[in-house]
Design a protein around this motif. Structure first.
Motif, PDB file in Angstrom:
ATOM      1  N   ALA A 122       0.968  -1.142   0.075  1.00  0.00           N
ATOM      2  CA  ALA A 122      -0.107  -0.085  -0.027  1.00  0.00           C
ATOM      3  C   ALA A 122       0.729   1.238  -0.073  1.00  0.00           C
ATOM      4  CB  ALA A 122      -0.939   0.033   1.287  1.00  0.00           C
ATOM      5  N   ASP A 123       1.970   1.069   0.578  1.00  0.00           N
ATOM      6  CA  ASP A 123       2.712   2.349   0.665  1.00  0.00           C
ATOM      7  C   ASP A 123       3.828   2.450  -0.285  1.00  0.00           C
ATOM      8  OD1 ASP A 123       4.044   0.296   1.854  1.00  0.00           O
ATOM      9  OD2 ASP A 123       4.729   1.597   3.710  1.00  0.00           O
ATOM     10  N   GLY A 124       4.192   1.473  -1.213  1.00  0.00           N
ATOM     11  CA  GLY A 124       4.920   1.158  -2.302  1.00  0.00           C
ATOM     12  C   GLY A 124       5.065   2.352  -3.319  1.00  0.00           C
ATOM     13  N   ALA A 125       6.210   2.428  -3.886  1.00  0.00           N
ATOM     14  CA  ALA A 125       6.352   3.559  -5.093  1.00  0.00           C
ATOM     15  C   ALA A 125       5.359   3.094  -5.998  1.00  0.00           C
ATOM     16  CB  ALA A 125       7.889   3.559  -5.398  1.00  0.00           C
ATOM     17  N   ARG A 126       4.867   4.015  -6.987  1.00  0.00           N
ATOM     18  CA  ARG A 126       4.101   3.438  -7.923  1.00  0.00           C
ATOM     19  C   ARG A 126       4.942   3.312  -9.347  1.00  0.00           C
ATOM     20  NH1 ARG A 126       1.285   2.992  -4.218  1.00  0.00           N
ATOM     21  NH2 ARG A 126      -0.553   4.435  -3.667  1.00  0.00           N
ATOM     22  N   GLY A 127       4.558   2.367 -10.124  1.00  0.00           N
ATOM     23  CA  GLY A 127       5.369   2.187 -11.075  1.00  0.00           C
ATOM     24  C   GLY A 127       4.295   2.695 -12.414  1.00  0.00           C
ATOM     25  N   SER A 128       4.502   1.849 -13.497  1.00  0.00           N
ATOM     26  CA  SER A 128       3.682   2.251 -14.524  1.00  0.00           C
ATOM     27  C   SER A 128       2.275   1.960 -14.318  1.00  0.00           C
ATOM     28  CB  SER A 128       4.300   1.466 -15.838  1.00  0.00           C
ATOM     29  OG  SER A 128       4.250   0.220 -15.848  1.00  0.00           O
ATOM     30  N   GLY A 129       2.082   1.004 -13.429  1.00  0.00           N
ATOM     31  CA  GLY A 129       0.395   0.563 -13.004  1.00  0.00           C
ATOM     32  C   GLY A 129       0.414   0.873 -11.609  1.00  0.00           C
ATOM     33  N   PRO A 130      -0.969   0.871 -11.043  1.00  0.00           N
ATOM     34  CA  PRO A 130      -1.195   1.241  -9.786  1.00  0.00           C
ATOM     35  C   PRO A 130      -1.012   0.460  -8.704  1.00  0.00           C
ATOM     36  CG  PRO A 130      -2.942   0.638 -10.997  1.00  0.00           C
ATOM     37  CD  PRO A 130      -2.221   0.521 -11.752  1.00  0.00           C
ATOM     38  N   ALA A 131      -0.897   0.676  -7.377  1.00  0.00           N
ATOM     39  CA  ALA A 131      -0.476  -0.301  -6.487  1.00  0.00           C
ATOM     40  C   ALA A 131      -1.632  -1.187  -6.194  1.00  0.00           C
ATOM     41  CB  ALA A 131      -0.477   0.214  -5.180  1.00  0.00           C
ATOM     42  N   LEU A 132      -1.347  -2.604  -6.057  1.00  0.00           N
ATOM     43  CA  LEU A 132      -2.191  -3.674  -6.072  1.00  0.00           C
ATOM     44  C   LEU A 132      -2.684  -4.184  -4.610  1.00  0.00           C
ATOM     45  CD1 LEU A 132      -0.705  -6.178  -8.657  1.00  0.00           C
ATOM     46  CD2 LEU A 132      -2.626  -4.619  -8.860  1.00  0.00           C
ATOM     47  N   SER A 133      -2.095  -3.516  -3.801  1.00  0.00           N
ATOM     48  CA  SER A 133      -2.505  -3.932  -2.386  1.00  0.00           C
ATOM     49  C   SER A 133      -3.839  -3.516  -1.990  1.00  0.00           C
ATOM     50  CB  SER A 133      -1.508  -3.341  -1.437  1.00  0.00           C
ATOM     51  OG  SER A 133      -1.852  -3.536   0.089  1.00  0.00           O
ATOM     52  N   GLY A 134      -4.682  -4.359  -1.308  1.00  0.00           N
ATOM     53  CA  GLY A 134      -6.158  -4.265  -1.326  1.00  0.00           C
ATOM     54  C   GLY A 134      -6.877  -3.771  -2.574  1.00  0.00           C
ATOM     55  N   ILE A 135      -6.667  -4.413  -3.428  1.00  0.00           N
ATOM     56  CA  ILE A 135      -7.361  -4.367  -4.836  1.00  0.00           C
ATOM     57  C   ILE A 135      -8.731  -4.906  -4.687  1.00  0.00           C
ATOM     58  CG2 ILE A 135      -6.368  -6.100  -6.128  1.00  0.00           C
ATOM     59  CD1 ILE A 135      -6.602  -4.121  -8.593  1.00  0.00           C
ATOM     60  N   VAL A 136      -8.822  -6.152  -4.202  1.00  0.00           N
ATOM     61  CA  VAL A 136     -10.262  -6.803  -3.923  1.00  0.00           C
ATOM     62  C   VAL A 136     -11.102  -6.011  -3.216  1.00  0.00           C
ATOM     63  CG1 VAL A 136     -11.311  -8.924  -3.320  1.00  0.00           C
ATOM     64  CG2 VAL A 136      -9.279  -9.050  -4.319  1.00  0.00           C
ATOM     65  N   GLY A 137     -12.028  -5.498  -3.697  1.00  0.00           N
ATOM     66  CA  GLY A 137     -13.138  -4.899  -3.148  1.00  0.00           C
ATOM     67  C   GLY A 137     -12.934  -3.220  -3.443  1.00  0.00           C
ATOM     68  N   ARG A 138     -11.914  -2.963  -3.966  1.00  0.00           N
ATOM     69  CA  ARG A 138     -11.807  -1.712  -4.720  1.00  0.00           C
ATOM     70  C   ARG A 138     -12.275  -1.390  -5.767  1.00  0.00           C
ATOM     71  NH1 ARG A 138      -5.795  -0.367  -4.118  1.00  0.00           N
ATOM     72  NH2 ARG A 138      -5.544  -1.100  -6.084  1.00  0.00           N
ATOM     73  N   ARG A 139     -12.903  -0.129  -5.879  1.00  0.00           N
ATOM     74  CA  ARG A 139     -13.412   0.467  -7.108  1.00  0.00           C
ATOM     75  C   ARG A 139     -12.325   0.540  -8.148  1.00  0.00           C
ATOM     76  NH1 ARG A 139     -18.429   2.175  -9.193  1.00  0.00           N
ATOM     77  NH2 ARG A 139     -18.394   3.820 -10.736  1.00  0.00           N
TER      78      ARG A 139
END
Length: 120
Positions: A42-59
């Motif tokens: 969740a606190d990782g640097a962003r790459g060419s794609g968004p952070a994946l932590s906590g993606i399930v349940g997220r819009r």
């Protein structure tokens, strides 16, 4: 455009590589290829794609500090194991206009990825 093709080639080779048959998969192996473009914390640097932590349940398109494609922001999708599986199988078919180009055609590999994302 050349960098886009290079990024796609790297992503395809990385995220599409299944872990060894029978290998114990704690999620790190399943997601290791995704880390080429995505942060896995969740606190990782962003790459060419968004952070994946906590993606399930997220819009889809909901992280405030990532510049999503207009298509993804307007998709109305809330990520679930089912929507992630379909998206990973063919992102452009599920959300035409998405910037995500990496496909994961192998159902077993998609399941490992989705299971790892669900466990986060």
């Amino acid at each position: 455009m050349r960098w886009l093709a290079l990024a796609a080639a790297v992503s395809l080779s990385a995220c599409g590589t299944p872990s060894a048959p029978g290998a114990a998969d704690t999620g790190n192996v399943a997601l290791s290829g995704c880390a080429a473009c995505h942060s896995l914390s969740a606190d990782g640097a962003r790459g060419s794609g968004p952070a994946l932590s906590g993606i399930v349940g997220r819009r889809a398109g909901a992280l405030p500090d990532y510049a999503y494609s207009p298509a993804l922001k307007a998709s109305g999708i809330t990520w679930s194991p089912q929507t992630l599986d379909g998206f990973l199988a063919d992102p452009g078919k599920v959300i035409p206009g998405t910037r995500m180009m990496t496909r994961v055609p192998d159902p077993a590999q998609r399941k490992r990825i989705v299971d790892a994302l669900t466990a986060q």
